[in-house]
Design a protein around this motif. Structure first.
Motif: not given
Length: 671
Positions: A479-494
């Motif tokens: 529920s708090h994960t995003l996909c970027c560059g083929g990787k699942l990453l935790p969201p960070l501010p800015d």
């Protein structure tokens, strides 16, 4: 003279004669006569004698006699006051006097004498020069001497009479007023330098001035200066300083003869050019990584005609512009470099530099990157080495090593057939048949209840797993994960996902990916021009994917044109035209609006219809043209008195047209 007292009552030791003033003491008792001198002539006195006794041991005392009135004899008048001579006009002198302080006798009378001592305006010496004339006799205290000559010196002498004789007063001189000047003086002005002028004049002659010079009045005036100077007789030149360079001045001279002023003599002059004043630092706007636009305004006080402007880059002249230019495109700079830029303004007299404006060119992509060196260490490891870019063009934030694994692609497992198209081209058609309970994953059927389709690949559904760019990966917190560059990453501010990178992007910045190079650029701005961040409000123009100077420019059809031209179309598809009265845009064409109609259809594309002089009788209906009497129904004109626009009508004309349009659209949709 007096007699001794009848009853002395003692020994008389002295007498005192009182007038009452002066008082004279007399000790000679044998002589009862005293002469009192220094009295005022023709004056009444009361004379008394004071007799005093003393001696024999007694106190004694004094007794004053009764007064005796006595009047001194008259004599000629004395202590005469000076004459007062006042010039009233060119031929009128007013002479006045006061009675003598000591008349010294009765029946005062006055006699006024006059003689001419100087007449400068006379062509020949006058016959009555230095001759005395009796101009008044009587008992008045003034005389109005009229009928005199213009600008002439007269001497007056007053004779004061009484019954005894007369006395003569001091000489007094009066001068009649000068006349109206006949000619103004001559005046010349010579410019010395950019702040001073030399002014000279000639003294008018007696005849031109109708008198002598009493005062020179000099005025120096301009749009911002008004100065008045006065000079006494004998001065014929002066130097005026503290003037403004390259300024037109009006110099006027007026001469006064005491009674009248000459008319103004005016001469105009312009001071020489000086060095400019009020040169402000230039405004510098970055255009791209190697170019900036230098803008400047004219000096507050040019002090002359500006001959040229020079742009200094780090203390060295980079370019020279004419006096009509207000900007310069400074190119050939290095990316991400600080420069000092000045503007020099020149006149004929000299040049002045402005203060420096510091500017930093924007960052650019690193250039001159050498290929990496590889060394195989084992069957499963390779050592990669590289050197820094020859042109960093900015602050190096880090390096990324990319690896590409080559593998063969698997064959198709689904039905296909090849048919021959027109003109020798091949058209491949494929098909896939799945049951109603199955789903389609590109070229495969799958069970949605226990399988997942991830970018065309079917995976067995697992808990806490997510699809991320073709990979079905475990996720610790779905529920708090995003996909970027083929990787699942935790969201960070800015932070933003940009071009496959999850990188920090601050407020007011924008990330621009470069898919061809596999890189991104982050910078100040709110838009991307290709791979470069920029701000459209900062004076830059993005056209055709390349940044340009936006000063007096616009983008039309991917080409930068002047903003004075008319762009028919938009920045991607458009054509420039020279603005003409009566013409307007219709798509990319520039047409005469009085002889043509531009109609835009439902698809948004305009269409031009030549109408000649019949534009007033026609109107647009979609992309077509109908008569003004008709109404529009889905691109077709109809007579509103005979038909209505609806899906079903009694008349078959409009309905048939609408059906044809509907079938055509349906066919296009099926295609």
């Amino acid at each position: 003279m007096w007699s001794p007292p009848v009853i002395a009552n003692g020994v008389i030791d002295r007498y005192e004669i009182r007038l009452p003033n002066p008082r004279v003491s007399h000790d000679d008792l044998s002589n009862l006569t005293v002469t009192v001198t220094d009295l005022v002539p023709y004056t009444d006195y009361l004379a008394t004698v004071l007799a005093c006794s003393s001696g024999g041991g007694l106190i004694g005392g004094c007794t004053e006699s009764l007064p005796t009135a006595v009047t001194t004899l008259p004599t000629i008048p004395q202590d005469l006051a000076p004459l007062a001579v006042v010039a009233v006009s060119e031929s009128f002198l007013a002479v006045s006097w006061q009675p003598p302080n000591r008349p010294n006798g009765p029946n005062l009378r006055y006699e006024l004498l006059r003689r001419k001592s100087r007449q400068p305006l006379a062509a020949q010496p006058p016959a009555d020069l230095h001759r005395w004339f009796n101009v008044y006799a009587g008992d008045k205290l003034f005389h109005q001497d009229k009928g005199l000559s213009r600008f002439t010196w007269y001497q007056y002498q007053l004779l004061v009479y009484n019954d005894v004789g007369y006395s003569t007063g001091q000489l007094a001189t009066g001068v009649t007023l000068a006349g109206v000047p006949l000619h103004p003086p001559s005046l010349s002005v010579q410019t010395i330098d950019h702040t001073s002028i030399h002014i000279s004049w000639t003294e008018p002659s007696l005849q031109d001035l109708q008198g002598e010079v009493e005062l020179y009045t000099l005025r120096v005036e301009s749009s911002h200066l008004r100065r008045t100077l006065t000079f006494p007789p004998g001065v014929d030149s002066t130097v005026i300083g503290d003037l403004q360079p390259s300024t037109r001045y009006r110099v006027s001279l007026q001469v006064s003869n005491g009674a009248y002023n000459t008319s103004n003599t005016e001469v105009n002059c312009t001071t020489e050019d000086g060095e400019p004043e009020g040169v402000f630092p230039p405004e510098v706007v970055p255009v791209n990584s190697s170019t900036v636009r230098v803008l400047w305004s004219p000096p507050v006080q040019p002090n002359g005609a500006v001959t040229e402007y020079s742009v200094y880059l780090d203390g060295t002249v980079h370019a020279t512009a004419d006096n009509t230019s207000g900007s310069y495109l400074l190119g050939g700079l290095l990316p991400f470099t600080v420069y000092d830029i000045k503007v020099e303004v020149c006149t004929v007299y000299g040049c002045v530099k402005s203060n420096a404006t510091q500017v930093t060119t924007v960052e650019d992509l690193p250039a001159d990157i050498a290929p990496p060196h590889t060394q195989v260490l084992s069957p499963r490891s390779v050592r990669v080495e590289w050197s820094s870019p020859g042109q960093p063009s900015g602050i190096m934030l880090g390096y990324e090593v990319w690896r590409k694994m080559l593998r063969p692609c698997g064959g198709a497992e689904w039905g296909s057939s090849v048919t021959q198209g027109g003109e020798g081209s091949e058209v491949r058609c494929s098909y896939l048949q799945c049951s109603a309970s199955q789903g389609v994953c590109v070229a495969s059927c799958y069970q949605p209840q226990r399988q997942v389709c991830c970018d065309g690949v079917v995976y067995t559904s697992k808990p806490l797993h997510l699809c991320c760019e073709g990979r079905y990966q475990p996720s610790p917190n779905s529920s708090h994960t995003l996909c970027c560059g083929g990787k699942l990453l935790p969201p960070l501010p800015d932070h933003q996902c940009c071009g496959g990178y999850y990188i920090p992007v601050a407020t007011g910045e924008v990330c621009c990916p470069d898919p061809g190079q596999g890189r991104v650029s982050v910078g100040v701005g709110d838009a991307c021009c290709g791979r470069v961040p920029y701000s459209p409000s900062g004076g830059q123009l993005c056209c055709g994917g390349v940044l340009h100077d936006g000063y007096r420019s616009q983008c039309c059809g991917g080409t930068v044109i002047e903003d004075t031209l008319v762009c028919c179309g938009d920045a991607e598809r458009g054509k420039p035209h020279t603005p003409l009265t009566g013409l307007s845009c219709c798509g990319e064409d520039y047409l005469n609006s009085s002889t043509s109609l531009c109609c835009v259809g439902h698809d948004g594309f305009p269409r031009m219809h030549p109408a000649g002089n019949g534009t007033v009788r026609l109107q647009c209906c979609g992309s077509e043209v109908i008569n003004q009497e008709e109404e529009c129904c889905n691109g077709v004109g109809y007579n509103p008195h005979r038909h209505v626009c609806a899906d079903r009508v009694s008349s078959g004309l409009v309905t048939e047209v609408r059906r044809q349009s509907h079938l055509s659209m349906t066919e296009c949709h099926l295609d």
